[in-house]
Design a protein around this motif. Structure first.
Motif, PDB file in Angstrom:
ATOM      1  N   SER A  62      37.978   3.362 -11.516  1.00 57.52           N
ATOM      2  CA  SER A  62      39.165   4.168 -11.759  1.00 57.52           C
ATOM      3  C   SER A  62      38.800   5.216 -12.810  1.00 57.52           C
ATOM      4  O   SER A  62      37.682   5.224 -13.346  1.00 57.52           O
ATOM      5  CB  SER A  62      40.328   3.290 -12.195  1.00 57.52           C
ATOM      6  OG  SER A  62      40.213   2.968 -13.557  1.00 57.52           O
ATOM      7  N   ALA A  63      39.733   6.096 -13.135  1.00 63.06           N
ATOM      8  CA  ALA A  63      39.437   7.190 -14.062  1.00 63.06           C
ATOM      9  C   ALA A  63      39.099   6.695 -15.461  1.00 63.06           C
ATOM     10  O   ALA A  63      38.381   7.361 -16.205  1.00 63.06           O
ATOM     11  CB  ALA A  63      40.612   8.160 -14.125  1.00 63.06           C
ATOM     12  N   THR A  64      39.576   5.522 -15.804  1.00 61.50           N
ATOM     13  CA  THR A  64      39.258   4.985 -17.126  1.00 61.50           C
ATOM     14  C   THR A  64      37.743   4.858 -17.289  1.00 61.50           C
ATOM     15  O   THR A  64      37.206   5.123 -18.368  1.00 61.50           O
ATOM     16  CB  THR A  64      39.960   3.621 -17.313  1.00 61.50           C
ATOM     17  OG1 THR A  64      41.365   3.821 -17.131  1.00 61.50           O
ATOM     18  CG2 THR A  64      39.709   3.036 -18.683  1.00 61.50           C
ATOM     19  N   TRP A  67      36.477   8.167 -18.350  1.00 60.36           N
ATOM     20  CA  TRP A  67      36.659   8.449 -19.789  1.00 60.36           C
ATOM     21  C   TRP A  67      35.421   7.966 -20.533  1.00 60.36           C
ATOM     22  O   TRP A  67      34.909   8.621 -21.428  1.00 60.36           O
ATOM     23  CB  TRP A  67      37.845   7.664 -20.351  1.00 60.36           C
ATOM     24  CG  TRP A  67      39.208   8.175 -20.040  1.00 60.36           C
ATOM     25  CD1 TRP A  67      39.555   9.385 -19.525  1.00 60.36           C
ATOM     26  CD2 TRP A  67      40.433   7.461 -20.277  1.00 60.36           C
ATOM     27  NE1 TRP A  67      40.925   9.463 -19.423  1.00 60.36           N
ATOM     28  CE2 TRP A  67      41.476   8.307 -19.869  1.00 60.36           C
ATOM     29  CE3 TRP A  67      40.734   6.201 -20.779  1.00 60.36           C
ATOM     30  CZ2 TRP A  67      42.814   7.917 -19.971  1.00 60.36           C
ATOM     31  CZ3 TRP A  67      42.061   5.820 -20.867  1.00 60.36           C
ATOM     32  CH2 TRP A  67      43.089   6.671 -20.462  1.00 60.36           C
ATOM     33  N   PHE A  87      48.220   7.683 -22.431  1.00 57.33           N
ATOM     34  CA  PHE A  87      46.888   7.849 -21.852  1.00 57.33           C
ATOM     35  C   PHE A  87      45.961   8.603 -22.798  1.00 57.33           C
ATOM     36  O   PHE A  87      44.801   8.230 -22.971  1.00 57.33           O
ATOM     37  CB  PHE A  87      46.976   8.517 -20.478  1.00 57.33           C
ATOM     38  CG  PHE A  87      47.647   7.622 -19.473  1.00 57.33           C
ATOM     39  CD1 PHE A  87      47.016   6.475 -19.026  1.00 57.33           C
ATOM     40  CD2 PHE A  87      48.936   7.894 -19.031  1.00 57.33           C
ATOM     41  CE1 PHE A  87      47.643   5.611 -18.135  1.00 57.33           C
ATOM     42  CE2 PHE A  87      49.573   7.036 -18.134  1.00 57.33           C
ATOM     43  CZ  PHE A  87      48.926   5.901 -17.688  1.00 57.33           C
ATOM     44  N   ASN A 135      47.966  16.305 -18.025  1.00 57.36           N
ATOM     45  CA  ASN A 135      49.330  15.939 -17.635  1.00 57.36           C
ATOM     46  C   ASN A 135      49.584  14.503 -18.100  1.00 57.36           C
ATOM     47  O   ASN A 135      49.057  13.561 -17.514  1.00 57.36           O
ATOM     48  CB  ASN A 135      49.432  16.050 -16.104  1.00 57.36           C
ATOM     49  CG  ASN A 135      50.841  16.008 -15.579  1.00 57.36           C
ATOM     50  OD1 ASN A 135      51.626  16.928 -15.808  1.00 57.36           O
ATOM     51  ND2 ASN A 135      51.188  14.959 -14.873  1.00 57.36           N
ATOM     52  N   THR A 137      51.096  11.441 -18.040  1.00 59.12           N
ATOM     53  CA  THR A 137      51.931  10.750 -17.068  1.00 59.12           C
ATOM     54  C   THR A 137      52.966   9.861 -17.757  1.00 59.12           C
ATOM     55  O   THR A 137      54.007   9.544 -17.187  1.00 59.12           O
ATOM     56  CB  THR A 137      51.024   9.913 -16.139  1.00 59.12           C
ATOM     57  OG1 THR A 137      49.851  10.684 -15.855  1.00 59.12           O
ATOM     58  CG2 THR A 137      51.705   9.572 -14.843  1.00 59.12           C
ATOM     59  N   ASP A 164      41.254  15.270 -18.712  1.00 57.97           N
ATOM     60  CA  ASP A 164      41.789  14.244 -17.808  1.00 57.97           C
ATOM     61  C   ASP A 164      42.838  14.923 -16.930  1.00 57.97           C
ATOM     62  O   ASP A 164      43.832  15.456 -17.436  1.00 57.97           O
ATOM     63  CB  ASP A 164      42.417  13.122 -18.664  1.00 57.97           C
ATOM     64  CG  ASP A 164      43.260  12.125 -17.878  1.00 57.97           C
ATOM     65  OD1 ASP A 164      44.024  12.547 -16.991  1.00 57.97           O
ATOM     66  OD2 ASP A 164      43.200  10.922 -18.196  1.00 57.97           O
ATOM     67  N   SER A 187      41.611   9.958 -11.152  1.00 58.98           N
ATOM     68  CA  SER A 187      41.706   8.856 -10.189  1.00 58.98           C
ATOM     69  C   SER A 187      42.292   9.424  -8.902  1.00 58.98           C
ATOM     70  O   SER A 187      42.835  10.529  -8.895  1.00 58.98           O
ATOM     71  CB  SER A 187      42.671   7.771 -10.702  1.00 58.98           C
ATOM     72  OG  SER A 187      42.136   7.093 -11.805  1.00 58.98           O
ATOM     73  N   GLN A 189      44.676   7.715  -7.006  1.00 61.13           N
ATOM     74  CA  GLN A 189      45.949   7.090  -6.599  1.00 61.13           C
ATOM     75  C   GLN A 189      47.173   7.825  -7.137  1.00 61.13           C
ATOM     76  O   GLN A 189      48.277   7.314  -7.065  1.00 61.13           O
ATOM     77  CB  GLN A 189      45.987   5.618  -7.051  1.00 61.13           C
ATOM     78  CG  GLN A 189      46.293   5.380  -8.524  1.00 61.13           C
ATOM     79  CD  GLN A 189      45.066   5.462  -9.410  1.00 61.13           C
ATOM     80  OE1 GLN A 189      44.058   6.017  -9.014  1.00 61.13           O
ATOM     81  NE2 GLN A 189      45.138   4.946 -10.631  1.00 61.13           N
ATOM     82  N   LYS A 190      46.972   9.058  -7.652  1.00 64.45           N
ATOM     83  CA  LYS A 190      48.130   9.805  -8.158  1.00 64.45           C
ATOM     84  C   LYS A 190      48.341  11.038  -7.283  1.00 64.45           C
ATOM     85  O   LYS A 190      48.734  10.879  -6.147  1.00 64.45           O
ATOM     86  CB  LYS A 190      47.941  10.075  -9.639  1.00 64.45           C
ATOM     87  CG  LYS A 190      47.777   8.711 -10.362  1.00 64.45           C
ATOM     88  CD  LYS A 190      48.112   8.653 -11.789  1.00 64.45           C
ATOM     89  CE  LYS A 190      47.865   7.231 -12.288  1.00 64.45           C
ATOM     90  NZ  LYS A 190      47.955   7.073 -13.720  1.00 64.45           N
TER      91      LYS A 190
HETATM   92  C1  LIG Z   1      46.984   6.608 -14.630  1.00 60.68           C
HETATM   93  C2  LIG Z   1      46.322   7.455 -15.640  1.00 60.68           C
HETATM   94  C3  LIG Z   1      45.081   7.100 -16.203  1.00 60.68           C
HETATM   95  C4  LIG Z   1      44.402   5.809 -15.900  1.00 60.68           C
HETATM   96  O1  LIG Z   1      43.941   5.828 -14.604  1.00 60.68           O
HETATM   97  P1  LIG Z   1      43.267   4.510 -13.964  1.00 60.68           P
HETATM   98  O2  LIG Z   1      43.099   4.925 -12.552  1.00 60.68           O
HETATM   99  O3  LIG Z   1      44.232   3.395 -14.161  1.00 60.68           O
HETATM  100  O4  LIG Z   1      42.003   4.295 -14.697  1.00 60.68           O
HETATM  101  C5  LIG Z   1      44.498   7.978 -17.073  1.00 60.68           C
HETATM  102  N1  LIG Z   1      45.078   9.144 -17.411  1.00 60.68           N
HETATM  103  C6  LIG Z   1      46.270   9.504 -16.908  1.00 60.68           C
HETATM  104  C7  LIG Z   1      46.855  10.807 -17.305  1.00 60.68           C
HETATM  105  C8  LIG Z   1      46.921   8.679 -15.999  1.00 60.68           C
HETATM  106  O5  LIG Z   1      48.088   9.051 -15.478  1.00 60.68           O
END
Ligand SMILES: *Cc1c(COP(=O)(O)O)cnc(C)c1O
Length: 358
Positions: A62-64, A67, A87, A135, A137, A164, A187, A189-190
């Motif tokens: 995932s995006a974490t 980071w 975040f 952004n 979230t 990010d 990521s 999934q958004k």
């Molecule tokens: C959801 C989110 C993350 C974390 O993403 P993961 O896919 O859970 O690692 C990081 N930054 C922002 C802005 C997010 O909305």
């Protein structure tokens, strides 16, 4: 089978049936020519949508994880982390947990970060990396990325700019090359609207050059190794091939809609959401001038029982998004990203109206 619940949370979001179907295609070997074709098509497709010349990497994390990749590959002498929500705070923590020094430029949750605030800190010369969550979230705040990016290019070209874009890539306009973005990560999934578990990282050549000089980066997130594998149309590990099939189909769908039309759709849905809330006596959690077009966060000025509202919406087939973390109960969020349309949003807002007697 039970009817699926429509996800009105800012990730994971609903996935288009064509994308879900693409993800069930038969597996291929990740060292096969067919894979290299898929890899090249997907990365080139992302680069085209994002209008960038920078290399695009795919991460089975995932995006974490990205980071962490940003921290490990840049190895900041000292990072300045813009913090105004859950975040951005966590990215700051991640950099420290990777063993690097970082300071916060912190403003209250719900507030945006003006370029002047960043300039004030960067002119000290104390920082070599800036992190920014485009952004937030958790609060529905979108930063003025263009103004910040142009400032970075003109005034702080030696500072690496890491962004990010988890809930903004293919959701809000981003010009990576013009705005000097060295690392852009998201990521899927958004705003991309794929199932979770995969992410995208767009990295400038100078980050890869910097990474060449860095030791102890670990194995999984080494951009230099990624770049070498990319030459062969490969990833260093066995990646989530289903996500790559899904991305291939989603890129085609976004091209068909038109990326500008997609941005316009979210602008329109955001405007509709904000005016719906205002006319129901809800105030925006985000500061004026910083409202996000992919997720709106309202203060619970009507004192609704949000846990109960969530339960009742669930019974109607909707997953509701309460406030994030410490905002639970006092704020709530309405996403308008991914596959959400004028029609599905209107039906959702009508349902909230009917349950709250608005
Ligand atoms: C959801 C989110 C993350 C974390 O993403 P993961 O896919 O859970 O690692 C990081 N930054 C922002 C802005 C997010 O909305």
């Amino acid at each position: 089978m039970k009817k699926a619940v429509s996800l009105f949370i800012p990730g994971p979001v609903d996935v288009a049936p064509e994308v879900a179907a693409a993800m069930t295609r038969p597996m291929i070997g990740h060292r096969s020519p067919a894979f290299a074709d898929l890899y090249r098509e997907v990365t080139a497709g992302i680069a085209a949508l994002m209008s960038t010349r920078n290399p695009v990497f795919l991460s089975t994390s995932s995006a974490t994880g990205l980071w962490e990749a940003a921290a490990r590959n840049l190895a900041p002498r000292k990072a300045l982390c813009c913090v105004n929500g859950a975040f951005s705070e966590r990215w700051f923590t991640t950099i420290q947990k990777c063993g690097f020094s970082a300071d916060k430029l912190e403003v209250e949750w719900g507030r945006g970060i003006a370029p002047d605030r960043i300039r004030e800190r960067l002119v000290t010369g104390a920082y070599d990396v800036l992190t920014l969550v485009h952004n937030e979230t958790s609060t529905g705040v979108a930063e003025p990325l263009e103004a910040i990016g142009r400032m970075m290019v003109e005034e702080f070209p030696d500072v690496y700019f890491a962004v990010d874009a988890v809930s903004s890539m293919v959701g809000l306009p981003i010009r990576i090359d013009d705005w000097g973005i060295d690392i852009l990560l998201a990521s899927v999934q958004k705003a991309w609207a794929l199932p979770p578990g995969f992410s995208i990282c767009i990295v400038s050549d100078r980050v890869i050059r910097r990474s060449e000089t860095v030791r102890n980066k670990g194995y999984y997130f080494d951009f230099v190794a990624w770049a070498a594998s990319a030459q062969k149309g490969q990833t260093i590990i066995t990646p989530s091939i289903p996500h790559m099939y899904g991305l291939q189909t989603q890129i085609e769908r976004i091209q068909k809609e038109g990326i500008e039309n997609r941005y316009e759709r979210y602008r329109r849905l955001a405007e509709r959401t904000r005016s719906w809330g205002r006319s129901r006596g809800l105030t925006l959690f985000s500061e004026e001038g910083y409202h996000s077009d992919t997720v709106t966060c309202f203060r619970n000025t009507r004192n609704w029982d949000l846990a109960d509202l969530g339960d009742r919406l669930y019974a109607e087939g909707y997953q509701f998004s309460n406030g994030y973390g410490k905002l639970k109960g006092s704020a709530f969020r309405i996403p308008h990203m991914g596959e959400i349309t004028d029609r599905s949003l209107a039906a959702y807002l009508d349902c909230i109206d009917s349950l709250t007697g608005s």
